[in-house]
Design an enzyme around this catalytic site. Sequence first.
Site, PDB file in Angstrom:
ATOM      1  N   CYS A 178      14.058  13.312   0.403  1.00  0.00           N
ATOM      2  CA  CYS A 178      14.018  11.937  -0.078  1.00  0.00           C
ATOM      3  C   CYS A 178      15.170  11.755  -1.060  1.00  0.00           C
ATOM      4  CB  CYS A 178      12.698  11.659  -0.778  1.00  0.00           C
ATOM      5  SG  CYS A 178      11.264  12.191   0.179  1.00  0.00           S
ATOM      6  N   ASP A 195       6.598   8.985 -15.977  1.00  0.00           N
ATOM      7  CA  ASP A 195       6.713  10.375 -16.425  1.00  0.00           C
ATOM      8  C   ASP A 195       7.870  10.385 -17.415  1.00  0.00           C
ATOM      9  OD1 ASP A 195       5.919  12.966 -16.563  1.00  0.00           O
ATOM     10  OD2 ASP A 195       6.148  13.378 -14.419  1.00  0.00           O
ATOM     11  N   ARG A 224      -3.224  22.263 -16.666  1.00  0.00           N
ATOM     12  CA  ARG A 224      -2.629  22.167 -15.334  1.00  0.00           C
ATOM     13  C   ARG A 224      -1.289  22.867 -15.307  1.00  0.00           C
ATOM     14  NH1 ARG A 224      -2.807  15.998 -16.360  1.00  0.00           N
ATOM     15  NH2 ARG A 224      -3.545  16.892 -18.312  1.00  0.00           N
ATOM     16  N   ASP A 262      11.585   8.572 -11.574  1.00  0.00           N
ATOM     17  CA  ASP A 262      12.198   9.420 -12.593  1.00  0.00           C
ATOM     18  C   ASP A 262      13.706   9.185 -12.599  1.00  0.00           C
ATOM     19  OD1 ASP A 262       9.720  10.599 -13.135  1.00  0.00           O
ATOM     20  OD2 ASP A 262       9.971  12.074 -11.539  1.00  0.00           O
ATOM     21  N   ARG A 305       3.211  21.800 -18.386  1.00  0.00           N
ATOM     22  CA  ARG A 305       3.478  20.756 -19.367  1.00  0.00           C
ATOM     23  C   ARG A 305       2.198  20.225 -19.997  1.00  0.00           C
ATOM     24  NH1 ARG A 305       6.143  15.917 -17.785  1.00  0.00           N
ATOM     25  NH2 ARG A 305       5.741  16.121 -15.573  1.00  0.00           N
ATOM     26  N   TYR A 306       1.042  20.599 -19.411  1.00  0.00           N
ATOM     27  CA  TYR A 306      -0.243  20.128 -19.911  1.00  0.00           C
ATOM     28  C   TYR A 306      -1.136  21.350 -20.121  1.00  0.00           C
ATOM     29  CZ  TYR A 306       1.396  15.722 -17.898  1.00  0.00           C
ATOM     30  OH  TYR A 306       2.134  14.620 -17.579  1.00  0.00           O
ATOM     31  N   CYS A 322      14.588  12.197  -4.863  1.00  0.00           N
ATOM     32  CA  CYS A 322      13.816  13.390  -5.226  1.00  0.00           C
ATOM     33  C   CYS A 322      13.994  13.771  -6.695  1.00  0.00           C
ATOM     34  CB  CYS A 322      14.234  14.569  -4.355  1.00  0.00           C
ATOM     35  SG  CYS A 322      13.337  16.091  -4.767  1.00  0.00           S
ATOM     36  N   LYS A 364       3.148  12.343 -18.732  1.00  0.00           N
ATOM     37  CA  LYS A 364       3.003  11.051 -18.050  1.00  0.00           C
ATOM     38  C   LYS A 364       2.313  10.061 -18.975  1.00  0.00           C
ATOM     39  CE  LYS A 364       2.660  13.011 -13.382  1.00  0.00           C
ATOM     40  NZ  LYS A 364       2.725  14.457 -13.671  1.00  0.00           N
ATOM     41  N   CYS A 389      11.663  21.121   2.257  1.00  0.00           N
ATOM     42  CA  CYS A 389      10.797  19.993   2.605  1.00  0.00           C
ATOM     43  C   CYS A 389      11.065  19.617   4.055  1.00  0.00           C
ATOM     44  CB  CYS A 389      11.102  18.790   1.727  1.00  0.00           C
ATOM     45  SG  CYS A 389      10.589  18.980   0.016  1.00  0.00           S
ATOM     46  N   ARG A 429      13.243  16.585  -7.885  1.00  0.00           N
ATOM     47  CA  ARG A 429      13.661  17.980  -7.960  1.00  0.00           C
ATOM     48  C   ARG A 429      14.902  18.246  -7.117  1.00  0.00           C
ATOM     49  NH1 ARG A 429       8.251  19.603  -7.542  1.00  0.00           N
ATOM     50  NH2 ARG A 429       7.754  18.870  -9.618  1.00  0.00           N
TER      51      ARG A 429
HETATM   52  C1  LIG Z   1       2.516  15.360 -12.887  1.00  0.00           C
HETATM   53  C2  LIG Z   1       2.310  16.744 -13.304  1.00  0.00           C
HETATM   54  C3  LIG Z   1       1.032  17.295 -13.317  1.00  0.00           C
HETATM   55  C4  LIG Z   1      -0.188  16.571 -12.822  1.00  0.00           C
HETATM   56  O1  LIG Z   1      -0.526  15.500 -13.587  1.00  0.00           O
HETATM   57  P1  LIG Z   1      -1.861  14.699 -13.274  1.00  0.00           P
HETATM   58  O2  LIG Z   1      -1.756  13.521 -14.205  1.00  0.00           O
HETATM   59  O3  LIG Z   1      -2.995  15.597 -13.614  1.00  0.00           O
HETATM   60  O4  LIG Z   1      -1.873  14.314 -11.847  1.00  0.00           O
HETATM   61  C5  LIG Z   1       0.890  18.579 -13.777  1.00  0.00           C
HETATM   62  N1  LIG Z   1       1.945  19.293 -14.196  1.00  0.00           N
HETATM   63  C6  LIG Z   1       3.187  18.798 -14.204  1.00  0.00           C
HETATM   64  C7  LIG Z   1       4.299  19.648 -14.689  1.00  0.00           C
HETATM   65  C8  LIG Z   1       3.414  17.506 -13.750  1.00  0.00           C
HETATM   66  O5  LIG Z   1       4.642  17.019 -13.717  1.00  0.00           O
END
Ligand SMILES: *Cc1c(COP(=O)(O)O)cnc(C)c1O
Length: 388
Positions: free
Chosen positions: A149, A350, A136, A313, A132-133, A152, A357, A145, A154
């Site tokens: 929780c 988020d 990352r 969420d 999504r970024y 959750c 986020k 798990c 997911r």
């Molecule tokens: C939360 C998340 C991250 C990590 O986000 P950071 O702000 O860098 O901690 C990376 N990928 C996805 C899909 C996420 O949901």
Amino acid sequence: MAAESPPRPPPLRGGGDEEAGGFVSLGRGPAREKKKPAWARDLARSITTVDELAKVIRLTPEELEGARRAEKEGLSLRITPHYLSLVDREDPRCPIRKQVVPQAAEKVTSPGDLVDPLGEEAHTVAPHLVRRYPDRALLLATDRCAVYCRFCTRSRLVGDGGGAVPMTDLEPAMAWLEANPAVRDVILSGGDPLAMATPRIVRILERLRRIESVETIRLATRVPVALPSRITSELLAALKPLHPLWVMTHFNHPKELAPAALKGLERLADAGFPVMNQTVLLRGINDDPEVLTALFRGLVRARARPYYLLQMDPVRGTGHLRTPVSRGVEILEALQGKLSGIAIPKLVVDTPGGMGKVPLAPDYVVSRAPGRTLFRTPRGVEVEYVDP
Ligand SMILES: *Cc1c(COP(=O)(O)O)cnc(C)c1O
């Protein structure tokens, strides 16, 4: 544990070093029984059915209905012996109990509820890989798990039995990462990566380490909270050569900072893992400045940095555990200025649909004029700052 004829090393307790690789075989004899490590035995002794739950906790009618529903549909039931030991068996308001014992209200769909609140399906770039970024990505390596929780994110895909994803099925994700060097930070999640056997974790990490562009790897885990016996020196020795590895823990309440959990955090820090904690804000559980102050101070003492305080969420069936967005801001405002900066996490929402986020903070700007900003400080005084 019964007496057996072949000589064997003395049994070690939780946190011991007996695990040499998933399930080790003791001795060198041919037909030697395979013995599970202590943590795997703890995991196997988890509560997973309504009958077991009703035997150890005096369930309210709402909890009983919720547990019956969880057994048939929705998110599975799982509570480790360690986490159960933190539960108040008599009091349904117990903040630990509310995190893992289902409520009848899980059948209720609230406004804004979504099955996949973070739009992860839409952002799946290869099987088991969510991006999504730009820099990352999230690698979902198992659906298991140590505890499930009730809030959750997911819940749609966790716990329904697949277990650890076979290495061959992770290969397309690895190939995608190889072809997309913009991704430098891979977050191993699931499911809980540390609920997998050590050789499996090592194999995944070694494969990731062969991708030059992957610099940091994070292990997102609730194991230090729910199954601290998993943090063995054998695990840490296996992971150490694979640094830089960051551990993202998930403590939500100061009661979770039990001696065994603190020991786990100490071992992680001593083994060179930066430990960051993500707390989910939960209605009636930790939505209170005093509770969170105790939690964040305790984490800092254990060398774990409070990283995020997450607005929950909007997962379907969790409306009863969610706070309004304004509550998080109020809480942060109550902490700001009173609590050490290293103990204050960032408040984050988020955004639904996986749009990323968003950080939230109390607003300390009273007014802005060209070259002049009027602030109110956490102490309650107004101060003007003049630009040069
Ligand atoms: C939360 C998340 C991250 C990590 O986000 P950071 O702000 O860098 O901690 C990376 N990928 C996805 C899909 C996420 O949901």
